[in-house]
Design a protein around this motif. Structure first.
Motif, PDB file in Angstrom:
ATOM      1  N   GLY A 108      -1.103 -11.751   3.986  1.00  0.00           N
ATOM      2  CA  GLY A 108      -1.657 -11.057   3.173  1.00  0.00           C
ATOM      3  C   GLY A 108      -2.901  -9.699   4.685  1.00  0.00           C
ATOM      4  N   GLN A 109      -3.067 -11.086   5.310  1.00  0.00           N
ATOM      5  CA  GLN A 109      -4.166 -10.240   6.549  1.00  0.00           C
ATOM      6  C   GLN A 109      -2.917  -9.197   7.191  1.00  0.00           C
ATOM      7  N   VAL A 110      -1.963 -10.401   7.996  1.00  0.00           N
ATOM      8  CA  VAL A 110      -1.013  -9.549   8.593  1.00  0.00           C
ATOM      9  C   VAL A 110      -0.099  -8.873   8.257  1.00  0.00           C
ATOM     10  N   GLN A 111      -0.180  -7.950   6.826  1.00  0.00           N
ATOM     11  CA  GLN A 111       1.361  -7.403   5.919  1.00  0.00           C
ATOM     12  C   GLN A 111      -0.122  -5.816   6.145  1.00  0.00           C
ATOM     13  N   SER A 112      -1.446  -6.512   5.635  1.00  0.00           N
ATOM     14  CA  SER A 112      -2.764  -5.176   5.483  1.00  0.00           C
ATOM     15  C   SER A 112      -2.606  -4.638   7.160  1.00  0.00           C
ATOM     16  N   LEU A 113      -2.900  -5.323   8.522  1.00  0.00           N
ATOM     17  CA  LEU A 113      -2.873  -4.981   9.571  1.00  0.00           C
ATOM     18  C   LEU A 113      -1.801  -4.727  10.371  1.00  0.00           C
ATOM     19  N   GLY A 114      -0.389  -4.788   9.323  1.00  0.00           N
ATOM     20  CA  GLY A 114       0.680  -4.022  10.127  1.00  0.00           C
ATOM     21  C   GLY A 114       0.687  -2.678   9.573  1.00  0.00           C
ATOM     22  N   SER A 115       0.064  -2.560   8.255  1.00  0.00           N
ATOM     23  CA  SER A 115      -0.022  -1.279   7.934  1.00  0.00           C
ATOM     24  C   SER A 115      -1.041  -0.184   8.209  1.00  0.00           C
ATOM     25  N   THR A 116      -1.884  -1.099   8.890  1.00  0.00           N
ATOM     26  CA  THR A 116      -2.794   0.097   9.510  1.00  0.00           C
ATOM     27  C   THR A 116      -2.028   0.193  11.409  1.00  0.00           C
ATOM     28  N   TYR A 117      -1.695  -0.694  11.588  1.00  0.00           N
ATOM     29  CA  TYR A 117      -1.308  -0.586  13.237  1.00  0.00           C
ATOM     30  C   TYR A 117       0.686  -0.568  12.953  1.00  0.00           C
ATOM     31  N   PRO A 118       1.383   0.290  12.583  1.00  0.00           N
ATOM     32  CA  PRO A 118       2.431  -0.352  12.244  1.00  0.00           C
ATOM     33  C   PRO A 118       3.182   0.079  13.783  1.00  0.00           C
ATOM     34  N   GLY A 119       3.152  -0.444  14.694  1.00  0.00           N
ATOM     35  CA  GLY A 119       3.328  -0.466  15.938  1.00  0.00           C
ATOM     36  C   GLY A 119       3.109  -1.994  16.681  1.00  0.00           C
ATOM     37  N   ASP A 120       1.850  -2.692  15.895  1.00  0.00           N
ATOM     38  CA  ASP A 120       2.020  -4.264  16.431  1.00  0.00           C
ATOM     39  C   ASP A 120       2.948  -4.907  15.033  1.00  0.00           C
ATOM     40  N   ILE A 121       3.409  -4.661  14.308  1.00  0.00           N
ATOM     41  CA  ILE A 121       4.353  -5.188  13.101  1.00  0.00           C
ATOM     42  C   ILE A 121       4.938  -6.536  13.840  1.00  0.00           C
ATOM     43  N   VAL A 122       5.607  -6.482  14.640  1.00  0.00           N
ATOM     44  CA  VAL A 122       6.300  -7.616  15.166  1.00  0.00           C
ATOM     45  C   VAL A 122       5.061  -8.438  16.447  1.00  0.00           C
ATOM     46  N   PRO A 123       4.617  -8.492  17.182  1.00  0.00           N
ATOM     47  CA  PRO A 123       3.000  -9.469  17.679  1.00  0.00           C
ATOM     48  C   PRO A 123       2.499  -9.826  16.153  1.00  0.00           C
ATOM     49  N   LEU A 124       2.217  -9.053  14.970  1.00  0.00           N
ATOM     50  CA  LEU A 124       1.578  -9.639  14.218  1.00  0.00           C
ATOM     51  C   LEU A 124       2.573 -10.785  13.192  1.00  0.00           C
TER      52      LEU A 124
END
Length: 336
Positions: free
Chosen positions: A261-277
């Motif tokens: 859930g935290q990774v999904q939330s951070l991915g929405s905030t930082y779309p450029g970091d989806i893969v590393p997240l």
């Protein structure tokens, strides 16, 4: 020189043979000792070809992971130990631990009910297992999340009579409670079959021998049946536990921010970091399941005592043995 017509044999010195030994004089070199004979090992070309192919594929995968810029390993290192990610990891561990304990306890009760002589308990246990193995986990979690729409309040009292204590369901069922209850209900259905299968794997003669000795049924189960059943239960239940760790990623849909859930939330905030997240979440799940696998190995090794003649080597012992054998081969080659 003998006379004409003399049929006496020639002397042994002329023929090269003894009068008493009929074997020929030239019998060839005597065979050497067995230790001096060279043993040619059986060749396995297919095994070497498969090994080379696997190593090449692994090298290609490793090279792609390291050199592909889209993985953004610098961002992976930035996010891996961030407090927000570790908070989600702690929630995952908490939900997993509680669900594993409650699920196993429920599975033991259901398995014993299934093996009891009461037809009502057998039917109820079978119906529970059938129902919760049929309903997808995400559906069960969403149903519990909206449970307050069906029952706004819960109470304790006399069945079909007055209620003594009443609870507000919305205040009682927090996100973590919903997650633990849903995962525990689902886990108990599978754990029940694992425990039942382990108990049934014990040879019937063990039960008969314990009964012949006049041992109480509780003592039979605790000291004779359970230790033997655990050899079958442990690997199967650890499989379930690993599946439970990964199933915690679904609690994101009931508004609980675990690791995924935290990774999904951070991915929405930082779309450029989806893969590393996503790689951060993947590595943490691999670490958790690897720890469980290591614990499983030593637990299985402990329960294997008495069932095997020699205990299997631990990975560290295998490493030491391999190093010693390699040193011996190097020393033997140097002597030659």
């Amino acid at each position: 020189m003998g006379e004409i017509g003399d049929s006496r044999p020639e002397p042994a010195a002329r023929t090269g043979t003894s009068l008493r030994d009929p074997r020929p004089a030239d019998t060839g070199p005597a065979p050497g000792p067995a230790s001096a004979q060279r043993v040619v090992p059986l060749r396995h070309p297919g095994r070497w070809v498969a090994t080379v192919v696997v190593l090449v594929v692994l090298a290609q995968i490793g090279h792609g992971l390291v050199t592909n810029p889209y993985f953004q390993w610098d961002r992976f290192g930035y996010w891996f130990l961030r407090p927000v990610v570790l908070e989600g990891l702690l929630i995952t561990l908490k939900v997993t631990a509680l669900s594993a304990v409650f699920g196993l306890l429920g599975g033991v009760v259901l398995a014993l009910c299934r093996l009891s002589r009461s037809p009502v308990l057998q039917l109820v246990s079978w119906g529970y297992v059938w129902l919760f193995r049929s309903v997808p986990l995400i559906v069960l979690l969403l149903f519990l999340y909206n449970f307050s729409a069906l029952y706004p309040s819960l109470g304790l009292g006399v069945p079909f009579g007055p209620t003594f204590v009443q609870f507000d369901e919305t205040a009682l069922a927090t996100e973590i409670v919903i997650a633990v209850v849903g995962l525990s209900l689902n886990e108990a259905a599978y754990a029940a079959e694992v425990v039942r299968g382990g108990i049934l794997s014990v040879d019937q003669g063990q039960h008969e021998a314990a009964a012949a000795l006049g041992l109480p049924r509780r003592y039979q189960f605790r000291r004779i049946v359970a230790p033997q059943a655990l050899r079958s239960i442990v690997p199967n239940y650890v499989n379930q536990l690993i599946g439970l760790i990964k199933s915690t990623s679904l609690v994101f849909y009931v508004s609980l921010l675990d690791l995924f859930g935290q990774v999904q939330s951070l991915g929405s905030t930082y779309p450029g970091d989806i893969v590393p997240l996503l790689m951060v979440a993947t590595v943490w799940y691999v670490i958790l399941t690897s720890i469980v696998s290591v614990v499983q190995y030593y637990v299985e090794r402990r329960f294997a005592r008495g069932s095997v003649r020699t205990m299997p080597l631990t990975p560290l012992q295998k490493l030491r043995t391999g190093v010693a054998e390699l040193r011996g081969r190097i020393a033997a080659g140097a002597l030659r």
